[in-house]
Design a protein around this motif. Structure first.
Motif, PDB file in Angstrom:
ATOM      1  N   HIS A 125     -10.161   4.610  -1.972  1.00  0.00           N
ATOM      2  CA  HIS A 125      -9.536   3.767  -2.995  1.00  0.00           C
ATOM      3  C   HIS A 125      -8.234   4.376  -3.506  1.00  0.00           C
ATOM      4  O   HIS A 125      -7.306   3.648  -3.869  1.00  0.00           O
ATOM      5  CB  HIS A 125     -10.502   3.533  -4.153  1.00  0.00           C
ATOM      6  CG  HIS A 125     -10.915   4.785  -4.864  1.00  0.00           C
ATOM      7  ND1 HIS A 125     -11.764   5.716  -4.313  1.00  0.00           N
ATOM      8  CD2 HIS A 125     -10.577   5.272  -6.089  1.00  0.00           C
ATOM      9  CE1 HIS A 125     -11.952   6.705  -5.159  1.00  0.00           C
ATOM     10  NE2 HIS A 125     -11.236   6.474  -6.240  1.00  0.00           N
ATOM     11  N   HIS A 161      -5.519   3.555  -0.810  1.00  0.00           N
ATOM     12  CA  HIS A 161      -5.153   2.140  -0.844  1.00  0.00           C
ATOM     13  C   HIS A 161      -4.300   1.817  -2.063  1.00  0.00           C
ATOM     14  O   HIS A 161      -3.282   1.122  -1.979  1.00  0.00           O
ATOM     15  CB  HIS A 161      -6.406   1.271  -0.856  1.00  0.00           C
ATOM     16  CG  HIS A 161      -6.947   0.969   0.502  1.00  0.00           C
ATOM     17  ND1 HIS A 161      -6.323   0.111   1.380  1.00  0.00           N
ATOM     18  CD2 HIS A 161      -8.057   1.406   1.138  1.00  0.00           C
ATOM     19  CE1 HIS A 161      -7.032   0.027   2.488  1.00  0.00           C
ATOM     20  NE2 HIS A 161      -8.081   0.807   2.374  1.00  0.00           N
ATOM     21  N   LEU A 221      -6.065  -3.809  -3.554  1.00  0.00           N
ATOM     22  CA  LEU A 221      -7.467  -3.423  -3.707  1.00  0.00           C
ATOM     23  C   LEU A 221      -7.936  -3.866  -5.083  1.00  0.00           C
ATOM     24  O   LEU A 221      -7.441  -3.387  -6.102  1.00  0.00           O
ATOM     25  CB  LEU A 221      -7.620  -1.911  -3.543  1.00  0.00           C
ATOM     26  CG  LEU A 221      -9.018  -1.334  -3.767  1.00  0.00           C
ATOM     27  CD1 LEU A 221      -9.998  -1.857  -2.722  1.00  0.00           C
ATOM     28  CD2 LEU A 221      -8.979   0.198  -3.742  1.00  0.00           C
ATOM     29  N   TRP A 228     -13.847  -1.322  -5.817  1.00  0.00           N
ATOM     30  CA  TRP A 228     -14.552  -0.534  -4.813  1.00  0.00           C
ATOM     31  C   TRP A 228     -15.839  -0.014  -5.435  1.00  0.00           C
ATOM     32  O   TRP A 228     -15.947   0.113  -6.659  1.00  0.00           O
ATOM     33  CB  TRP A 228     -13.687   0.625  -4.311  1.00  0.00           C
ATOM     34  CG  TRP A 228     -13.312   1.612  -5.376  1.00  0.00           C
ATOM     35  CD1 TRP A 228     -12.284   1.512  -6.271  1.00  0.00           C
ATOM     36  CD2 TRP A 228     -13.987   2.831  -5.684  1.00  0.00           C
ATOM     37  NE1 TRP A 228     -12.263   2.577  -7.115  1.00  0.00           N
ATOM     38  CE2 TRP A 228     -13.299   3.422  -6.785  1.00  0.00           C
ATOM     39  CE3 TRP A 228     -15.087   3.483  -5.152  1.00  0.00           C
ATOM     40  CZ2 TRP A 228     -13.698   4.621  -7.354  1.00  0.00           C
ATOM     41  CZ3 TRP A 228     -15.473   4.690  -5.715  1.00  0.00           C
ATOM     42  CH2 TRP A 228     -14.775   5.251  -6.802  1.00  0.00           C
ATOM     43  N   HIS A 278     -19.936   2.085   1.536  1.00  0.00           N
ATOM     44  CA  HIS A 278     -18.771   2.001   0.654  1.00  0.00           C
ATOM     45  C   HIS A 278     -18.251   0.573   0.734  1.00  0.00           C
ATOM     46  O   HIS A 278     -17.941   0.078   1.815  1.00  0.00           O
ATOM     47  CB  HIS A 278     -17.682   2.986   1.090  1.00  0.00           C
ATOM     48  CG  HIS A 278     -16.472   2.970   0.201  1.00  0.00           C
ATOM     49  ND1 HIS A 278     -16.379   3.740  -0.938  1.00  0.00           N
ATOM     50  CD2 HIS A 278     -15.318   2.269   0.273  1.00  0.00           C
ATOM     51  CE1 HIS A 278     -15.214   3.509  -1.520  1.00  0.00           C
ATOM     52  NE2 HIS A 278     -14.556   2.625  -0.806  1.00  0.00           N
ATOM     53  N   SER A 280     -15.412  -2.252  -0.458  1.00  0.00           N
ATOM     54  CA  SER A 280     -14.056  -2.450  -0.960  1.00  0.00           C
ATOM     55  C   SER A 280     -13.774  -3.948  -0.970  1.00  0.00           C
ATOM     56  O   SER A 280     -14.169  -4.665  -0.045  1.00  0.00           O
ATOM     57  CB  SER A 280     -13.018  -1.752  -0.075  1.00  0.00           C
ATOM     58  OG  SER A 280     -13.307  -0.381   0.081  1.00  0.00           O
ATOM     59  N   GLU A 310      -8.105   3.678   4.425  1.00  0.00           N
ATOM     60  CA  GLU A 310      -9.169   4.516   3.851  1.00  0.00           C
ATOM     61  C   GLU A 310      -9.275   5.903   4.467  1.00  0.00           C
ATOM     62  O   GLU A 310      -9.858   6.795   3.869  1.00  0.00           O
ATOM     63  CB  GLU A 310     -10.520   3.819   3.931  1.00  0.00           C
ATOM     64  CG  GLU A 310     -10.902   3.290   5.275  1.00  0.00           C
ATOM     65  CD  GLU A 310     -10.545   1.823   5.392  1.00  0.00           C
ATOM     66  OE1 GLU A 310     -10.516   1.121   4.381  1.00  0.00           O
ATOM     67  OE2 GLU A 310     -10.277   1.381   6.510  1.00  0.00           O
TER      68      GLU A 310
END
Length: 219
Positions: free
Chosen positions: A68, A71, A85, A88, A95, A97, A209
């Motif tokens: 995160h 991003h 984004l 998350w 994970h 997102s 990522e």
């Protein structure tokens, strides 16, 4: 992007749980539209609301806890060329997102023009972030790369021998490179399947990522 099928039945997360989380983030009723991509690491799926569309990315296992950060930093540097984004979440061995959707085609359909466009985008992001990297991003200076090139049993014997013979020199060159070029965001997985050509003809770079703080020339 084109559909590749329905919700993956073997996924550890069910569609109802995913939809509930998407709705919490966007603050509106949402519905699963279609699967965009399915890989060994997980999948991405398109959800729509009455006014917008978002992409849920489910990765398992969550190998990149700073995803995160990368991003958000890339989007901050180039909001027109990196998806936003929205949220998350780490969920056990997954994970999640959530990104604002950008309609487009894989950049490989454009040809060489896409390569030059991606170079411009990524280099501008790296210049912007060279002195503004997020705290907590994994770091790999160029000077450390030579010592990490191990477990090369699957490579030709001559290549491994040549590398071992030049490892000290490679380390020296890496340290010199670090002294000349400031660390910045290295995408790590940069190829045209991770770039979209949007409907308005702009190029959008996806999948940050795995990005780390490293020599920007690596990308």
């Amino acid at each position: 992007m084109t559909s590749v099928g329905p919700w993956p039945q073997e996924a550890a997360t069910d569609i109802a749980t995913a939809t509930e989380w998407v709705e919490q983030v966007v603050g509106a009723p949402a519905r699963f539209s279609r699967l965009l991509r399915e890989k060994l690491w997980g999948f991405t799926a398109l959800f729509t609301t009455d006014e917008d569309a978002v992409v849920l990315k489910v990765a398992s296992p969550p190998l990149f806890p700073a995803a995160h950060l990368a991003h958000a930093a890339a989007h901050r540097a180039a909001p027109h060329a990196v998806p936003e984004l929205l949220a998350w979440s780490d969920r056990g061995d997954q994970h999640w997102s959530l990104f604002r959707n950008i309609d487009g085609l894989p950049a490989r359909v454009v040809g060489a023009d896409a390569v030059f466009a991606v170079v411009d985008i990524v280099s501008s992001i790296q210049v912007h972030l060279a002195h503004d990297l997020p705290i907590g991003l994994p770091s790999l200076p160029a000077g450390a790369v030579a010592s990490l090139l191990t477990d090369l049993d699957d490579q030709p014997r001559e290549l491994v021998a040549a590398l071992d013979g030049e490892r000290e020199q490679l380390s020296t060159w890496g340290h010199e490179l670090d002294s000349l070029v400031p660390l910045s965001l290295d995408h790590v997985d940069l190829h045209l399947d991770n770039v979209l050509v949007a409907a308005d003809q702009r190029f959008v770079v996806l999948d940050w990522e795995e990005a780390i703080a490293s020599c920007p020339l690596f990308s």
